[in-house]
Motif scaffolding. Structure first.
Motif, PDB file in Angstrom:
ATOM      1  N   CYS A  56       0.297  -1.591   3.627  1.00 45.79           N
ATOM      2  CA  CYS A  56      -0.296  -2.026   2.350  1.00 45.79           C
ATOM      3  C   CYS A  56      -0.901  -0.846   1.577  1.00 45.79           C
ATOM      4  O   CYS A  56      -1.007  -0.903   0.352  1.00 45.79           O
ATOM      5  CB  CYS A  56      -1.383  -3.076   2.583  1.00 45.79           C
ATOM      6  N   ILE A  62       3.189  -3.244  -1.900  1.00 41.01           N
ATOM      7  CA  ILE A  62       2.809  -4.644  -2.148  1.00 41.01           C
ATOM      8  C   ILE A  62       2.763  -4.845  -3.665  1.00 41.01           C
ATOM      9  O   ILE A  62       2.108  -4.073  -4.377  1.00 41.01           O
ATOM     10  CB  ILE A  62       1.421  -4.955  -1.531  1.00 41.01           C
ATOM     11  N   SER A  67      -3.897  -6.109  -0.209  1.00 40.11           N
ATOM     12  CA  SER A  67      -3.720  -6.024   1.252  1.00 40.11           C
ATOM     13  C   SER A  67      -4.407  -7.239   1.876  1.00 40.11           C
ATOM     14  O   SER A  67      -5.022  -8.041   1.171  1.00 40.11           O
ATOM     15  CB  SER A  67      -4.376  -4.753   1.792  1.00 40.11           C
ATOM     16  N   GLY A 420       1.947 -10.033  -2.012  1.00 42.25           N
ATOM     17  CA  GLY A 420       0.497 -10.078  -2.183  1.00 42.25           C
ATOM     18  C   GLY A 420      -0.010 -11.490  -2.440  1.00 42.25           C
ATOM     19  O   GLY A 420       0.478 -12.460  -1.845  1.00 42.25           O
TER      20      GLY A 420
END
Ligand code: FCB
Length: 467
Positions: A56, A62, A67, A420
């Motif tokens: 992440c 992402i 994260s 995400g």
């Protein structure tokens, strides 16, 4: 019979009873989550970093730059979340243990504070009469093990066995089942060939060796747990969906057959028949993994259950794929086609082709663009998705497939990996700014289905008692 699928607004009286009645009284209804997607508290109480924390942090990995560091903060809100499951009258909860939370380096010392959390979780479920279904590995490998090659290294399989034994020793007799892995295909291919999931590597040879080592770790763990005297049902969870050829051309049909081999038969043949499919091994050539006969015997240990995660079918062909927006098919916010009949088809096919243990649908659900309006989320699309898939499942059961349970993915909106927080799969809405949980209309729908099934039970049980 179930009312038509045409998105009817008003609920027919009796809808829930009609649907619930199609399932045996012992059938399990649950919701599912996984550790990294909901827990947060990534650096708390001694948890070690996982490959997903590292992944992440890579720019662009992402989509929204987020994260699982905070996620749904479930680590601190666990009691509230268990109360939610209980208030909804849902009888089972599938969760995963975060390996780096209980063994920060993936080898050596255990982290008591990490185990404390899962002890409280399992006890909290049992107190509320919710059956715990445990998954050992839902993708969060301790980062320290990646430094030694991660799943490419056979030694990681041995580390996994130690971890599986310790978790089972502490929690095994209080949970309803233990699954070794969640979706090894995703770990192998999305993580090591496509590189869009942690650890972000891009090699087919590597991916196939990883797939093999994951299966090997599963078989070794089953052997070890049984030798330890664990009597809890043991199994594994696979992501599957039928693969349909884009056209009837010989090329497209051959491509679909190969894709079926890479996604379904690779895992099913190994686990249930003790061999890899010859056509796939031939196709892979030098990319095929290094395998011994002993490995295949280990991998094909008897399973007490097999978990299936079903979301969609896949259409496979040799030409340019049509753009999803242009093919006229109904899709979720992931772009995945809504195709309930694929669940029935898949289950019947598995039933025909393999000597199956009892099955569980361990994940099924959909992401939609939910809007919170005046404190309510009217997610009609999700209700419809769930209703149609539950009916498709009933069709398969009525045609002889032994399926014992169904889990909605997911209890909560959560960290949807490379997407995400943009994709919401929950039947409960999470307002990430405040961490408030708001049950969506789909949660109310599921609550009524579970209640109807329970009430049907009472009638059935009463009837049986009279006899
Ligand atoms: C599955 C995963 C689960 C979730 C759903 C949408 O592949 O097991 O964690 O991300 O997809």
């Amino acid at each position: 019979m179930i009312a038509g699928d045409s998105g009817e607004k008003a609920r027919r009286p009796g809808e829930f009873a009609d649907l619930a009645r199609r399932f045996a009284s012992q059938f399990t209804w649950g919701v599912a989550t996984s550790a990294y997607q909901i827990e947060g508290a990534a650096a708390m109480d001694g948890r070690g970093p996982s490959i997903w924390d590292e992944f992440c942090a890579r720019p662009g990995a992402i989509k929204d730059g987020s994260s699982g560091e905070r996620a749904c903060d479930h680590y601190h809100r666990m009691a509230e979340d268990l109360a939610l499951i209980s208030d909804l009258g849902i009888g089972a909860y599938r969760f995963s243990v975060s390996w780096p939370r209980v063994q920060p380096l993936g080898a050596g010392a255990w982290n008591e504070r990490g185990f404390d959390f899962y002890e409280r979780l399992v006890d909290g479920l049992l107190e509320r009469d919710i059956a715990p279904y445990l998954t050992l590995y839902h993708w969060d490998l301790p980062l320290a093990l990646q430094a030694g090659g991660g799943w490419e290294n056979r030694d990681t399989a041995l580390r996994f066995v130690d971890y599986a034994r310790e978790v089972s020793r502490r929690l095994g007799n209080r949970v309803r089942s233990i699954a070794t892995h969640n979706e090894p295909w995703v770990v192998a291919v999305l993580g090591h060939e496509a590189g869009i999931f942690a650890p972000g590597l891009k090699s087919r040879r590597l991916a196939m060796q990883v797939a093999h080592n994951l299966l090997l770790s599963h078989g070794l763990a089953l052997q070890a747990l049984r030798a330890d005297g664990v009597s809890t049902p043991l199994g594994i969870v696979l992501n599957q969906g039928p693969i349909h050829a884009a056209t009837n051309s010989p090329e497209d049909r051959a491509k679909a057959r190969l894709d079926d081999g890479l996604t379904i038969r690779w895992y099913m043949d190994a686990l249930l028949l003790g061999r890899y499919p010859a056509d796939v091994v031939e196709f892979l050539g030098a990319d095929a993994p290094t395998v011994t006969d002993e490995d295949m015997r280990t991998i094909s240990q008897p399973l007490d259950f097999l978990g299936i995660n079903y979301y969609t079918r896949n259409v496979s062909g040799t030409g340019e794929p049509q753009k999803p927006a242009e093919d006229g098919r109904e899709r979720t916010d992931m772009g995945w086609e809504v195709f309930p009949a694929g669940l029935t088809e898949l289950l019947l096919r598995l039933h025909d082709d393999y000597p199956l243990p009892p099955l569980y649908i361990m994940e099924n659900g959909a992401a939609y663009r939910d809007q919170l309006e005046a404190g309510r989320v009217r997610d009609e699309d999700r209700v419809r998705y769930l209703r149609r898939h539950v009916a498709a499942l009933a069709d398969a059961i009525e045609r002889g497939v032994d399926v014992r349970g169904y889990f909605v993915w997911s209890l909560l909106d959560n960290f949807e990996w490379a997407d995400g927080y943009r994709k919401r799969f929950g039947i409960v809405y999470v307002d990430y700014a405040t961490q408030q949980r708001i049950p969506k209309d789909s949660a109310r729908w599921y609550q009524q289905l579970c209640a109807a099934h329970r009430h049907g039970d009472t009638r059935r049980v009463a009837g049986e008692a009279v006899l």
